[in-house]
Design a protein around this motif. Sequence first.
Motif, PDB file in Angstrom:
ATOM      1  N   PHE A  30     101.970  -7.356  31.738  1.00  0.00           N
ATOM      2  CA  PHE A  30     101.365  -8.082  30.628  1.00  0.00           C
ATOM      3  C   PHE A  30     102.261  -7.851  29.426  1.00  0.00           C
ATOM      4  O   PHE A  30     102.486  -6.719  29.023  1.00  0.00           O
ATOM      5  N   VAL A  31     102.778  -8.925  28.858  1.00  0.00           N
ATOM      6  CA  VAL A  31     103.726  -8.804  27.748  1.00  0.00           C
ATOM      7  C   VAL A  31     103.200  -9.532  26.523  1.00  0.00           C
ATOM      8  O   VAL A  31     102.604 -10.598  26.637  1.00  0.00           O
ATOM      9  N   PHE A  32     103.395  -8.917  25.347  1.00  0.00           N
ATOM     10  CA  PHE A  32     103.027  -9.626  24.136  1.00  0.00           C
ATOM     11  C   PHE A  32     104.073  -9.445  23.050  1.00  0.00           C
ATOM     12  O   PHE A  32     104.890  -8.535  23.075  1.00  0.00           O
ATOM     13  N   ASP A  33     104.005 -10.367  22.080  1.00  0.00           N
ATOM     14  CA  ASP A  33     104.972 -10.396  20.991  1.00  0.00           C
ATOM     15  C   ASP A  33     104.398 -11.286  19.889  1.00  0.00           C
ATOM     16  O   ASP A  33     103.503 -12.094  20.150  1.00  0.00           O
ATOM     17  N   LEU A  56     102.966 -12.110  36.010  1.00  0.00           N
ATOM     18  CA  LEU A  56     103.253 -11.989  34.581  1.00  0.00           C
ATOM     19  C   LEU A  56     102.304 -12.831  33.756  1.00  0.00           C
ATOM     20  O   LEU A  56     102.078 -14.006  34.048  1.00  0.00           O
ATOM     21  N   VAL A  57     101.753 -12.214  32.726  1.00  0.00           N
ATOM     22  CA  VAL A  57     100.934 -12.924  31.744  1.00  0.00           C
ATOM     23  C   VAL A  57     101.409 -12.515  30.354  1.00  0.00           C
ATOM     24  O   VAL A  57     101.777 -11.357  30.123  1.00  0.00           O
ATOM     25  N   ALA A  76      94.786  -7.377  28.626  1.00  0.00           N
ATOM     26  CA  ALA A  76      95.806  -6.928  29.581  1.00  0.00           C
ATOM     27  C   ALA A  76      95.188  -6.115  30.704  1.00  0.00           C
ATOM     28  O   ALA A  76      95.511  -6.308  31.883  1.00  0.00           O
ATOM     29  N   ALA A  77      94.290  -5.211  30.356  1.00  0.00           N
ATOM     30  CA  ALA A  77      93.656  -4.357  31.366  1.00  0.00           C
ATOM     31  C   ALA A  77      92.864  -5.184  32.366  1.00  0.00           C
ATOM     32  O   ALA A  77      92.850  -4.888  33.572  1.00  0.00           O
ATOM     33  N   GLU A  78      92.221  -6.232  31.877  1.00  0.00           N
ATOM     34  CA  GLU A  78      91.473  -7.120  32.781  1.00  0.00           C
ATOM     35  C   GLU A  78      92.418  -7.819  33.752  1.00  0.00           C
ATOM     36  O   GLU A  78      92.134  -7.918  34.948  1.00  0.00           O
ATOM     37  N   PHE A  79      93.564  -8.293  33.240  1.00  0.00           N
ATOM     38  CA  PHE A  79      94.547  -8.944  34.099  1.00  0.00           C
ATOM     39  C   PHE A  79      95.153  -7.964  35.101  1.00  0.00           C
ATOM     40  O   PHE A  79      95.413  -8.308  36.260  1.00  0.00           O
ATOM     41  N   LEU A  80      95.351  -6.727  34.660  1.00  0.00           N
ATOM     42  CA  LEU A  80      96.007  -5.721  35.499  1.00  0.00           C
ATOM     43  C   LEU A  80      95.044  -4.974  36.408  1.00  0.00           C
ATOM     44  O   LEU A  80      95.428  -3.987  37.037  1.00  0.00           O
ATOM     45  N   GLY A  81      93.816  -5.433  36.489  1.00  0.00           N
ATOM     46  CA  GLY A  81      92.863  -4.810  37.408  1.00  0.00           C
ATOM     47  C   GLY A  81      92.240  -3.537  36.893  1.00  0.00           C
ATOM     48  O   GLY A  81      91.787  -2.697  37.687  1.00  0.00           O
TER      49      GLY A  81
END
Length: 208
Positions: A30-33, A56-57, A76-81
Amino acid sequence: MPRTAIIGGGARGIGRCLVRRFLERGYRVFVFDIDGEELKHTAGTHLKKYSDSGALVSAICNLRDVEDIRAKVKQAAEFLGGRVDVLINNGGIAAPKWKDGKTMADPATLAEWQAYVETNLTAPFALSQACVPYMAAPNAAAGPGSVPGDEKGTSSADLNEDKDVEDHPTNRAGRPEDIADAVEYLVNAGFVTGQDITVDGGALIKKS
């Protein structure tokens, strides 16, 4: 189950290289900017195959906004399980001088100072704090000094100048891959903790 990573400041340069490296190693990322245009290019073009496969999200995040940080970490945590194995605090302001030739005596520099502190000091703390509940064994890696990036496909090798050769005993400027190598080592070095690892091609030693 694949390992997972959150990478802040991952839209370009070192950050983009880190995102690519961890995806290549089989991580879900999970990447942010704050830079929406570069982030779209990274996730939608440069690393499109990983976005398409669900590995990747990306999301826009303002590192000067603690509530935004907390919201994005939750997303991010939701996406990463529900599990975060690796957090990389890569986002930051690296400009070594005040804007427009201002000096510390100029009251206008206070706003720049606040931006530095909020982005380079408060944000890593807030990110780490938000990730702790999702990390069984926290891992964190710190960023380097100035390294030419690869914005929208520009090779860091093309940015190497004569001064870079003069300033570094390694005879070249740093590359995002150099930082990714160091970060990958730290992530997997289970018995290394609390270390300040300088990745600068010997520039600091040459200046001293």
